[in-house]
Write an enzyme that holds these catalytic residues in place. Structure first.
Site, mmCIF file in Angstrom:
data_model
loop_
_atom_site.group_PDB
_atom_site.id
_atom_site.type_symbol
_atom_site.label_atom_id
_atom_site.label_comp_id
_atom_site.label_asym_id
_atom_site.label_seq_id
_atom_site.Cartn_x
_atom_site.Cartn_y
_atom_site.Cartn_z
ATOM 1 N N HIS A 8 0.819 -1.204 0.000
ATOM 2 C CA HIS A 8 0.000 0.000 0.000
ATOM 3 C C HIS A 8 0.863 1.268 0.000
ATOM 4 O O HIS A 8 0.569 2.227 -0.684
ATOM 5 C CB HIS A 8 -0.895 -0.033 1.242
ATOM 6 C CG HIS A 8 -1.959 0.989 1.243
ATOM 7 N ND1 HIS A 8 -3.126 0.819 0.554
ATOM 8 C CD2 HIS A 8 -2.047 2.206 1.826
ATOM 9 C CE1 HIS A 8 -3.890 1.879 0.722
ATOM 10 N NE2 HIS A 8 -3.253 2.742 1.498
ATOM 11 N N HIS A 22 -10.831 2.101 -0.767
ATOM 12 C CA HIS A 22 -11.003 1.645 0.608
ATOM 13 C C HIS A 22 -11.757 0.319 0.564
ATOM 14 O O HIS A 22 -12.794 0.150 1.187
ATOM 15 C CB HIS A 22 -11.727 2.699 1.448
ATOM 16 C CG HIS A 22 -11.047 2.969 2.745
ATOM 17 N ND1 HIS A 22 -11.687 3.412 3.866
ATOM 18 C CD2 HIS A 22 -9.746 2.829 3.108
ATOM 19 C CE1 HIS A 22 -10.814 3.553 4.851
ATOM 20 N NE2 HIS A 22 -9.635 3.201 4.417
#
Ligand SMILES: Nc1ncnc2c1ncn2[C@@H]1O[C@H](COP(=O)(O)OP(=O)(O)O)[C@@H](O)[C@H]1O
Ligand SMILES: [Mg+2]
Lengths: 82, 749, 234, 82
Positions: B56, B102
Site C-alpha cells: 500500500h 477503501h
C-alpha cells in the site's frame, strides 16, 4: 459517578426507525415482534459524589440538551452504565 | 549474507519469525531491515518497516510499471508523487484531484469503510491547499443474488453519503457495477476534486532544521492498526479474527479540519503539510522528512491520545481519522494554535525537524526507536514480478450471436438490469447540490461543477469496464481512458488529465500481474494519444479471496474544463422533430458486451477494439459542435450500445424517438445484423441531436464529412415512445418503470 | 437592508445563501453585503434579517440543530426574533428554530430513513408574509431538498392551530399542486415543508430555495423568496 | 413479553457523537462530565412466554440486525422496558 440516560420518543409520536426495525425483523422471519421503538442511551461519568446532586444535574442536562421534551421523554439512572 | 544473519535472530528473543510474518514481511525483506538498521529492529521499528514497505505504501509490485505512464503536459503543475495531482485550469487557478480505494475496510464494515474512504481522499486534496468541490465514487459489488451484496450496497452508499453530505462537498458522480467476481472483494474507490489558487499550493516536503512539527485534528486511538498491511494482504477465512479495530469516521471533525486548514493556509505559517492516512504518523512524518532530506525527532508523550496507556507502537501505526501533520514557521506557532483552537481541534507540537536524516522516536526523553530515513526509503523493495499476458480471446462475429426474439423486450431487459438501470437510488442519498455550483447533476455523462463565481466549470467522470479488461487487459485499460475522455467530451469539456485507481488480485500470481501490466500499458497508450496525462493514482492489490481474484478493474477518474457553461449540453432530448445523428462507425461488436453477458449469459469474445486516433478525431468534432451550439443533446455510447443510449436520452428528456436503421429497412442494416447494430459496443461513438430545422442536421453531417468522421442520421425525436427499427413502440412509461425500478426494488424500498 | 448569516461549526450552506441574498440585494441602493456571524459572537451588529443556514451543525449529532440552539449567537437570535427581527431558517436552520422553540413542532428522521437529495414541488400556502410576498398563494415551486431529518411532527392540536392561523408556509405537492402522500418525501405531517411563527416574522423550511435561485443551476423558483425579502425589508 | 436491547459501541471505538455531546455539555457549563458515549436502546414486545426462548430469539435479532457486531456490543433485558 457513572450514569445512564435513556431518551425515548413520547408514546404518541410516530417512530420511523422503530417502524423500520419492526418491518425488517418481520422480513427476517421474526414475525412475533411488536411495538418496536428506538431511543437513545447516553452513558457518562459525572464528577459528583452525591447521588441527589448528580440526579439534579443530569435532569438539567436532559432538559437543556439531551432530550427535546416536545417529543421525547428521558429517564436517569445513577451509578448504572456499561 | 542473509543466511549468516538469520540464525542470530532466532536466538535474540524479541522478534521471532512469527512476528516478522505477522508484519507481512518476507524473510528476504526482513534481512534487508537488518541491513538498513545495522542491527535487529525492536517491535516498534519492525512495525514501521512493515507499514513503510507494505504494498500500500511502497507500491513495490507496481512501481516499475507505473513509471511508464505519461505524466507530463503543459497543463500539469504537479504529477504523481504528492498527495494529489495538480493541473492548471487557467485564471490563476489549479484543480487538485485524486482517487483512492477503501476496498478491504468496506467489505468488513461497509458504512465506516466507505465513509472513512471519502474522508481520506478529501484530506489528500485539501492538504494541498484546495477547497474540495466535488466527490465521486466508483463502486463494484458482487452478484445481486449473493447473500451479502444487499447489505454491502446499503452500507457503502449510506457511508459515502453520510460522510460527504456532512462535510458539505457535493457527491456528483461515480459508477456502480455488479459482478460475481466481486463477491468476496467489493471495490470502493473515492475521488475528490478541489480548487486552489495556483500560487498557493502546499506540499509535504519539510524544510527548516529546528522547525516545529505540529499535530492537528482528532486524537489518536487504537484504530485500524495495521490497516496498511491488511490492505496489502489477501483475505482468507482467518482474517475475521485478525481484524484490527475498525476506523470510525467523524465527518464533523473533518469539516472543521477543512475550514481550519484553509484558514491557516491563507497565512504564511505553513512550511509543509501532510495528512495522516494509511500508516498514520509513521508514513506522514517519514514522507515529510524524506522529501525534505531531513530528519525528525518526535516526543511521543505529546501526541494527543484518546485512550490511556497507548504504546509508541500503537501511536505510530494508528490509523485514526481526521488528523494532519504540519511543519510551521516557529514564529507563527501562536497564530496557528489560535486557528485550531477556534475550530475546537487538537493542536500539539510533537517534535521538530533535525539534520540527522534519521527518525528518532522518544518517549519521556528515552529513545524508543531510531531509523535512518533515506536508506529505509531507498531500500524499499521493488519487484519486477513475473507476468504472463492474458491470452487473447477469439473474435466473435456479430452474425454468430443470436438475435433476441423481440428487440423492444431485449432493450427493456437491459435498461432494467443491475448494471444498466438508473443509479438514482444511489445519488439521491448523496447531497449532489451543496455549494450551489452543480450545473450538471448525476445521471448524465460527466458531472459539471461550476468554478465558483465564474461561468467556467470542471467536468468530472469515473469509468472502467472490467468485462473488457478481463478479456483483454490492454484494450480494456485503453478503453477505460477513452470512455472517460468521451464522457468529458460529451458535455462539451476539454479533457485535461486523469487519476487512476488500479484494483487487481494477487500480483504474486503471474496471470494477475499480466492483467496489471496489460491495463497499465493500455492506459498509458490512451493517455498519450488523447493528451490526458496521469497526475495521481492509487494501486489496490490482493483483492482476492481464497485464491480467486477480482476482475481487473483500473478505474479512471478524469477531469476536463468548460470555458463557458452556456456552451455545454446534456443527454436529454430537447424538442420533438430533431434529427438524431450517430457519430462514429458501427460494426456491431458484441464480444464481451453486456448484451452477450446479460441477455445470453455468455462471457466470451474479444473486447471492442479501441482506435485512439478515431477517438480523438470523433471527440474533437463533437466537442467543437457542442461549443458551437450546433447540437442540442449529446450522449456517448458505452455499455449496451446504441439502443441503451437512445433509451437514456429519451428518458432524460421525457421525449420519445423513432429510429430507422441506416439503409432504412431493418433487414437491410448493412452487413450488421440489427441486434448487433442496436446493442453492439463499438467505441468512439456519440449520439447527438440537431436543433431545429433540416439544415441543422445537414450541416452537422457536412461537418462530420469534412472532419473525416463517419456520421449518419438514424431517426427523429418526438412522441411518447421509443420506436426501434421494425419493432413496436416502447412507451416511455414502460421504459422508465424498467429503468428506475430495479435498484429500489432490489434494495427493498 | 442588512442581513446576517449565522455560521455554526458544520454549517455548509452559509456561502450558498450568501450568494443568493447578494444576488437579490445587488443594485438596490443602501444594501450591504450580507455578513457572516460566528456562532460564538452574541454581539453582532444590528440587522434587518437573520438567516440560519443549512448544513450539519455539530455533525447533526444527538439531534439536528440541538447543539447549535445553545450557542451564544442563537441566544441573541432568539432575543431579536422575539423583538420582531425576521429570521429565516433553512433545513438545518429550521431544525434549530424548532429546537429553540421559536417555531412549534420538531423534525424527525425521514420516514424512509434515508437522506434524500432531489428536487421536489412545494405549494405556497400564503403570500401574506415578508418571505412569500413575491409568490402567489397556491403557486407551485420546484426546489431541492437535501436532508435526513425533515419529517415534521407536531401534535394534532398544534397542527390545527397552525392551519387556523395560516402558519403553514409551504406544503410538498405534486407538480400540479395536489397535496398527496406520494409527493411527501419525508413523512412530514400534513405534507408540511415550512412553517411560520404566529407573527409570520420567522420562517423555517426544509427545502433549499438558495439552491435554485440561479437559472444556470437549472431553475430559479427560489429566487423570489430572496427578492421578496429584500423588497419587504428595505 | 417486553424486552429492551441496548446497543453500544465497543470500547475503544471512536464515538463522534459522544465526543460532541461531551463538548456541548461542557459549553453549557456542565464541566464535570466525562466519558460520554451514545448508544441505541430498542424496546419491543415479543410473542413468547418462555424467557429463555425469548432471549435466544433476541440474541439472534441482535446478531442479524439490531447490532453491527463489528463495532457494537449488545445487551438484552427481558421483561424490562419503559
Ligand atoms: N456511485 C455513484 N454515485 C453517484 N453517481 C453515480 C454513481 N454511479 C453512477 N452514477 C451516475 O449515474 C450516471 C450513469 O453512470 P454510468 O452508466 O456509469 O455512466 P457512463 O456510462 O456515462 O459512464 C452518471 O451520471 C454517473 O455519474
Ligand atoms: Mg457516458
Amino acid at each position: 459517578m457513572k450514569a445512564r440516560v435513556h431518551v425515548t420518543l413520547k408514546p404518541g409520536i410516530l417512530d420511523p426507525q422503530g417502524k423500520a426495525i419492526q418491518h425488517a425483523l418481520g422480513a427476517l422471519g421474526f414475525g412475533a415482534v411488536d411495538k418496536v421503538r428506538q431511543g437513545k442511551v447516553i452513558d457518562l461519568e459525572i464528577a459528583e459524589t452525591d447521588p441527589e446532586a448528580a440526579r439534579a444535574s443530569l435532569r438539567e442536562m436532559c432538559e437543556k440538551l439531551l432530550a427535546n421534551t416536545v417529543i421525547e421523554n428521558y429517564a436517569i439512572e445513577i451509578d448504572a452504565g456499561p | 549474507m542473509s543466511e549468516a544473519v538469520r540464525p542470530n535472530l532466532a536466538r535474540s528473543g524479541e522478534i521471532t519469525p512469527e512476528i516478522v510474518a505477522e508484519h507481512g514481511l518476507s524473510e528476504a525483506e526482513y534481512d534487508r531491515v537488518i541491513e538498513v538498521l545495522g542491527r535487529e529492529p525492536n517491535l516498534l521499528e519492525l512495525g514501521i518497516f512493515s507499514v513503510m514497505w507494505s504494498e500500500h505504501c511502497s507500491y513495490k509490485s507496481s512501481k516499475i510499471w507505473l513509471k511508464t505512464l505519461p505524466t507530463e503536459g503543459p497543463q500539469v503543475i504537479l504529477g504523481p508523487g504528492e498527495n494529489a495531482g495538480v493541473i492548471d485550469i487557467g485564471e490563476g487557478l489549479a484543480a487538485i484531484f485524486k482517487m483512492e480505494s477503501h476496498n478491504h475496510p468496506s467489505f468488513i464494515e461497509p458504512y465506516q469503510g466507505a465513509a472513512t474512504g471519502v474522508g481520506g481522499i478529501l484530506r489528500d486534496v485539501f492538504t494541498m491547499g484546495a477547497r474540495p468541490i466535488a466527490n465521486l465514487n466508483a463502486l463494484r459489488f458482487g452478484d445481486p443474488d449473493h447473500p451479502r451484496t444487499r447489505h454491502l450496497v446499503a452500507g457503502v452508499v449510506a457511508g459515502v453519503g453520510g460522510y460527504g453530505n456532512c462535510v458539505g462537498v457535493p457527491t456528483v458522480g461515480g459508477e456502480v457495477n455488479f459482478d460475481p467476481g466481486y463477491n468476496g472483494n467489493i471495490l470502493v474507490n473515492a475521488m475528490t476534486v478541489g480548487i486552489a489558487r495556483k500560487d498557493r499550493i502546499f506540499t509535504s516536503g519539510a524544510s527548516g532544521i529546528g522547525n516545529p512539527i505540529v499535530y492537528v485534528g482528532s486524537k489518536t486511538g487504537r484504530d485500524g492498526i495495521h490497516g496498511a498491511t491488511m490492505a496489502s494482504a489477501e483475505f482468507d477465512d482467518r482474517s475475521e479474527a485478525k481484524r484490527p479495530t475498525v476506523q470510525v469516521g467523524d465527518p464533523f471533525t473533518e469539516k472543521l479540519l477543512i475550514e481550519a486548514c484553509l484558514e491557516l493556509m491563507a497565512t504564511d505559517a505553513i512550511v509543509a503539510i501532510q495528512d495522516l492516512g494509511a500508516a498514520g504518523l509513521t508514513c506522514s512524518s517519514f514522507e515529510m522528512a524524506s522529501k525534505g532530506g531531513l530528519g525528525v525527532e518526535l516526543d511521543l508523550e505529546t501526541v494527543p491520545c484518546r485512550e490511556d496507556g497507548m504504546t509508541p507502537y500503537e501511536m505510530m501505526l494508528s490509523e485514526s481519522q481526521e488528523r494532519m501533520l504540519m511543519v510551521i514557521e516557529p514564529a507563527k506557532e501562536d497564530l496557528a494554535r489560535a486557528v485550531f483552537e477556534k475550530w475546537d481541534l487538537e493542536f500539539a507540537v510533537i517534535g521538530r525537524l533535525t539534520d540527522t536524516g534519521r527518525m528518532v522516536l522518544k518517549l519521556n526523553g528515552a529513545v524508543v526507536g531510531d531509523l535512518p530515513i533515506d536508506p529505509l526509503a531507498e531500500a524499499a523493495p521493488e519487484y519486477d514480478r513475473p507476468w504472463t499476458p492474458t491470452p487473447a480471446p477469439a473474435e466473435l462475429a456479430p452474425g454468430s450471436v443470436p438475435a433476441p426474439e423481440d428487440m423492444g423486450r431485449a432493450l427493456l431487459d437491459l435498461v432494467g438490469s443491475p448494471d444498466l438501470c438508473s443509479r438514482r437510488w444511489v445519488w439521491e442519498q448523496y447531497d449532489h447540490m451543496v455549494m450551489a455550483d452543480t450545473v450538471g447533476r448525476p445521471g448524465g455523462d460527466a458531472a459539471l461543477v461550476r468554478i465558483h463565481g465564474s461561468d467556467r466549470a470542471l467536468a468530472i467522470t469515473t469509468d472502467c469496464t472490467p468485462r473488457y479488461c478481463q478479456a483483454d487487459p490492454k484494450a480494456g485499460g485503453a478503453q477505460a481512458v477513452a470512455e472517460a475522455w468521451r464522457n468529458l467530451t460529451a458535455v462539451g469539456a476539454q479533457p485535461l488529465a486523469i487519476t487512476d485507481n488500479l484494483n487487481f488480485g494477487n500480483p504474486e500470481r503471474p496471470e494477475i500481474m499480466g492483467q496489471l501490466v496489460g491495463c497499465i500499458q493500455g492506459i498509458g497508450e490512451a493517455c498519450a494519444a488523447l493528451g490526458m496525462p496521469v497526475v495521481s493514482g492509487n494501486v489496490s492489490l490482493y483483492n482476492e479471496t481464497n485464491g480467486k481474484g477480482i476482475p481487473p478493474t483500473p478505474v479512471i477518474g478524469a477531469v476536463g474544463l468548460v470555458d463557458d457553461i452556456a456552451r455545454t449540453t446534456d443527454i436529454a432530448f430537447k424538442a420533438a422533430g430533431e434529427a438524431i445523428v450517430l457519430i462514429g462507425e458501427t460494426r456491431g461488436h458484441l464480444g464481451a458486451s453486456i448484451y452477450l453477458r446479460d441477455a445470453l449469459g455468455r462471457r466470451e469474445g474479444a473486447a471492442p477494439p479501441v482506435d485512439l486516433a478515431a477517438e480523438k478525431r470523433h471527440g474533437d468534432l463533437v466537442r467543437g459542435l457542442i461549443r458551437g451550439g450546433r447540437v442540442s443533446a449529446c450522449h456517448d455510447l458505452a455499455d449496451g450500445g446504441l439502443a441503451v443510449a437512445l433509451a437514456e436520452m429519451a428518458l432524460a428528456g421525457d421525449l420519445g424517438a423513432t429510429i430507422e436503421a441506416p439503409g432504412s429497412a431493418p433487414e437491410d442494416a448493412g452487413e450488421t445484423p440489427l441486434h448487433a447494430w442496436l446493442f453492439g459496443e463499438d467505441q468512439a461513438r456519440y449520439l447527438v441531436t440537431a436543433p431545429g430545422a433540416e439544415e441543422a442536421a445537414e450541416s452537422l453531417l457536412e461537418a462530420a464529412r469534412a472532419a473525416g468522421v463517419p456520421a449518419a442520421r438514424i431517426g427523429v425525436t418526438g412522441g411518447p415512445a421509443l420506436t426501434l427499427p421494425g419493432g413496436a413502440p416502447i412507451s416511455l412509461g414502460e421504459l422508465r418503470a424498467a429503468h428506475e425500478g430495479w435498484l429500489p426494488r432490489y434494495m427493498g424500498d | 437592508m442588512k442581513a446576517a448569516i449565522v455560521v455554526f461549526p458544520g454549517s455548509n450552506c452559509d456561502r450558498d445563501v450568501q450568494v443568493a441574498l447578494r444576488q437579490s440585494m445587488r443594485g438596490a441602493p443602501g444594501h450591504d453585503e450580507p455578513i457572516m456571524v460566528w456562532h460564538k459572537d452574541a454581539d453582532f451588529e444590528k440587522v434587518d434579517l437573520i438567516v440560519l443556514p443549512g448544513g450539519f451543525s455539530y455533525g447533526d449529532y444527538l439531534r439536528c440543530g440541538a447543539m447549535a440552539a445553545h450557542s451564544p449567537a442563537m441566544t441573541e437570535v432568539v432575543r431579536r426574533a422575539k423583538a420582531g427581527v425576521p429570521v429565516l431558517g433553512i433545513c438545518n436552520g429550521f431544525q434549530m428554530l424548532t429546537e429553540t422553540g421559536l417555531l412549534p413542532g420538531a423534525l424527525l428522521r425521514n420516514a424512509g430513513l434515508k437522506f434524500v437529495c432531489r428536487d421536489v414541488h412545494i405549494r405556497v400556502e400564503t403570500s401574506q408574509s415578508p418571505f412569500t410576498g413575491r409568490y402567489q398563494t397556491g403557486q407551485r415551486l420546484r426546489v431541492p431538498i437535501a436532508h435526513h431529518d425533515g419529517n415534521y411532527v407536531a401534535d394534532e392540536e398544534e397542527l390545527e392551530r397552525l392551519e387556523a392561523r395560516g402558519q403553514i408556509a409551504f406544503r410538498y405537492c405534486e407538480p400540479d399542486g395536489a397535496v398527496t402522500e406520494a409527493a411527501n418525501p419525508n413523512g412530514a405531517a400534513r405534507n408540511v415543508a415550512g412553517v411560520f411563527n404566529e407573527a409570520k416574522t420567522v420562517l423555517g423550511l426544509m427545502p433549499h430555495p438558495e439552491r435554485l435561485a440561479d437559472s444556470a443551476l437549472g431553475g430559479a423558483d427560489g429566487r423570489p423568496l430572496f427578492d421578496g425579502l429584500v423588497e419587504a425589508l428595505s
